[in-house]
Design an enzyme around this catalytic site. Structure first.
Site, mmCIF file in Angstrom:
data_model
loop_
_atom_site.group_PDB
_atom_site.id
_atom_site.type_symbol
_atom_site.label_atom_id
_atom_site.label_comp_id
_atom_site.label_asym_id
_atom_site.label_seq_id
_atom_site.Cartn_x
_atom_site.Cartn_y
_atom_site.Cartn_z
ATOM 1 N N LEU A 171 5.692 8.273 8.627
ATOM 2 C CA LEU A 171 6.210 9.557 9.602
ATOM 3 C C LEU A 171 7.152 9.514 10.907
ATOM 4 C CD1 LEU A 171 3.141 11.426 7.731
ATOM 5 C CD2 LEU A 171 5.814 11.293 6.804
ATOM 6 N N ASN A 195 -5.083 9.162 8.935
ATOM 7 C CA ASN A 195 -4.565 7.716 8.491
ATOM 8 C C ASN A 195 -5.520 7.488 8.222
ATOM 9 O OD1 ASN A 195 -2.964 6.359 6.792
ATOM 10 N ND2 ASN A 195 -2.819 4.881 8.609
ATOM 11 N N GLY A 197 -5.032 5.067 -5.412
ATOM 12 C CA GLY A 197 -5.609 6.262 -4.993
ATOM 13 C C GLY A 197 -6.945 6.132 -4.873
ATOM 14 N N MET A 227 2.957 4.845 2.320
ATOM 15 C CA MET A 227 3.238 3.388 2.502
ATOM 16 C C MET A 227 4.563 3.588 3.839
ATOM 17 S SD MET A 227 0.784 1.028 1.821
ATOM 18 C CE MET A 227 1.604 -0.064 2.293
ATOM 19 N N HIS A 284 -6.812 2.708 8.011
ATOM 20 C CA HIS A 284 -6.073 1.664 8.376
ATOM 21 C C HIS A 284 -6.887 1.028 7.824
ATOM 22 C CE1 HIS A 284 -2.494 -1.660 8.899
ATOM 23 N NE2 HIS A 284 -3.945 -2.076 10.225
HETATM 24 C C1 GRF Z 1 -5.994 0.943 2.082
HETATM 25 O O1 GRF Z 1 -6.233 -0.183 2.117
HETATM 26 C C2 GRF Z 1 -5.201 2.093 3.162
HETATM 27 O O2 GRF Z 1 -6.437 1.993 4.087
HETATM 28 C C3 GRF Z 1 -4.169 1.232 3.530
HETATM 29 O O3 GRF Z 1 -3.535 1.519 1.984
HETATM 30 C C4 GRF Z 1 -4.709 1.682 1.208
HETATM 31 C C5 GRF Z 1 -4.784 2.525 0.365
HETATM 32 O O4 GRF Z 1 -5.690 2.622 -0.812
HETATM 33 N N1 GRF Z 1 -3.587 2.193 4.253
HETATM 34 P P1 GRF Z 1 -5.475 3.505 -1.904
HETATM 35 O O5 GRF Z 1 -4.522 3.496 -3.065
HETATM 36 O O6 GRF Z 1 -6.803 4.453 -1.481
HETATM 37 O O7 GRF Z 1 -6.448 2.666 -3.172
#
Ligand code: GRF
Length: 216
Positions: A93, A107, A12, A90, A109
Site C-alpha cells: 500500500l 499486518n 483467509g 498480497m 508477517h
Molecule cells: C499468512 O502466512 C500471513 O502471515 C501472510 O499471508 C498469509 C495469509 O494466510 N501475510 P491466510 O490467508 O490468513 O490464511
C-alpha cells in the site's frame, strides 16, 4: 470496541481467527468490511458463512495503483472502521492510502522481522538454516514488512523442518497474535514512542510471545 476493516487476497485463515475470536467473546471488535482484491479468494466464503460484509475491489478495474487504493480507502472509510488489518493481503500500500489511516494499519508477517521480509518467508528461513523463526504483527509503513513491531512470537526451527511444517507451526501463533493485537487496539493500549510501539501494561520479556499474550 474497535471497528475493523480487513484486507485479504487468499485463503483467509487469519480472518477466520478474527471472526472466531469475536464470536467466542474474546475479541471486542466488529468487522465492518472485508475487501479482497481477488474474487476467487477462499476468504470470501468465510465471510459468507459468518455473515460478514465483504466486497471485491480488483486492481484491473482501476487505471492506476492510486485509483485502486483510493477505491479501497473510500469503502473502508464508508464502513466506519478505525483500524485496517492486512490478513494475507498480497499488495504493497502506498503513502496516499496509509496517510488516511495514520498508525492504524497493521499486518501479520510469517517471520521475525527484519529477518525474511517479503515473500516466501518460511521457505527462506528453512533454506537459510535459521534456528528460530516466528511471526510478527507490525504497523504498516511504505517498506516491505518493515514497519514498527507490535508483537512477535518465536518458533524453534528444527533440522527436520521443511517449509510446510514451519509454516504450520508459525500459523498457530499468527492466529493468536493477530486477534491479540486487535484487542490491544480495542482497549486503547497501543502507544507509539517515536518508532517504538509499546503496549501499555503488557508483560514484556516473556517468550515465545513478546509481549505476552493475554486472552489468546
Ligand atoms: C499468512 O502466512 C500471513 O502471515 C501472510 O499471508 C498469509 C495469509 O494466510 N501475510 P491466510 O490467508 O490468513 O490464511
Amino acid at each position: 470496541m474497535v471497528k475493523i476493516g480487513v484486507l485479504v487476497s487468499g485463503r483467509g485463515t487469519n480472518l477466520q481467527a478474527i471472526i472466531d475470536s469475536i464470536s467466542e467473546g474474546k475479541l471486542e471488535a466488529e468487522i465492518t468490511l472485508v475487501i479482497s482484491d481477488q474474487e476467487e479468494a477462499p476468504a470470501l466464503e468465510r465471510c459468507r458463512k459468518a455473515g460478514v460484509p465483504w466486497e471485491v475491489v480488483r486492481r484491473k478495474d482501476h487505471s492506476s495503483k492510486e485509483d485502486f487504493e483510493n477505491a479501497i480507502a473510500e469503502k473502508l472509510e464508508g464502513s466506519g472502521c478505525s483500524l485496517v488489518v492486512l490478513a494475507g493481503f498480497m499488495r504493497l500500500l502506498g503513502s496516499g492510502f496509509l496517510s488516511r489511516f495514520p498508525d492504524r494499519v497493521i499486518n501479520i508477517h510469517p517471520s521475525l522481522i527484519p529477518a525474511f521480509q517479503g515473500l516466501k518467508a518460511q521457505k527462506r528461513a528453512v533454506e537459510f538454516g535459521a534456528r528460530v523463526s516466528g511471526c510478527t504483527v507490525h504497523l504498516v509503513d511504505e517498506s516491505v514488512d518493515g514497519g514498527p513491531v507490535v508483537v512477535q512470537a518465536v518458533v524453534p526451527l528444527l533440522p527436520e523442518d521443511d517449509e510446510e511444517s514451519l509454516s504450520r507451526k508459525i500459523l498457530e501463533y499468527e492466529h493468536r497474535i493477530l486477534p491479540q493485537t486487535i484487542q490491544w487496539f480495542s482497549e486503547g493500549r497501543i502507544e507509539k514512542r517515536g518508532r517504538i510501539v509499546v503496549v501499555r501494561e503488557a508483560i514484556y520479556g516473556t517468550l515465545p510471545v513478546n509481549p505476552a499474550l493475554e486472552k489468546f
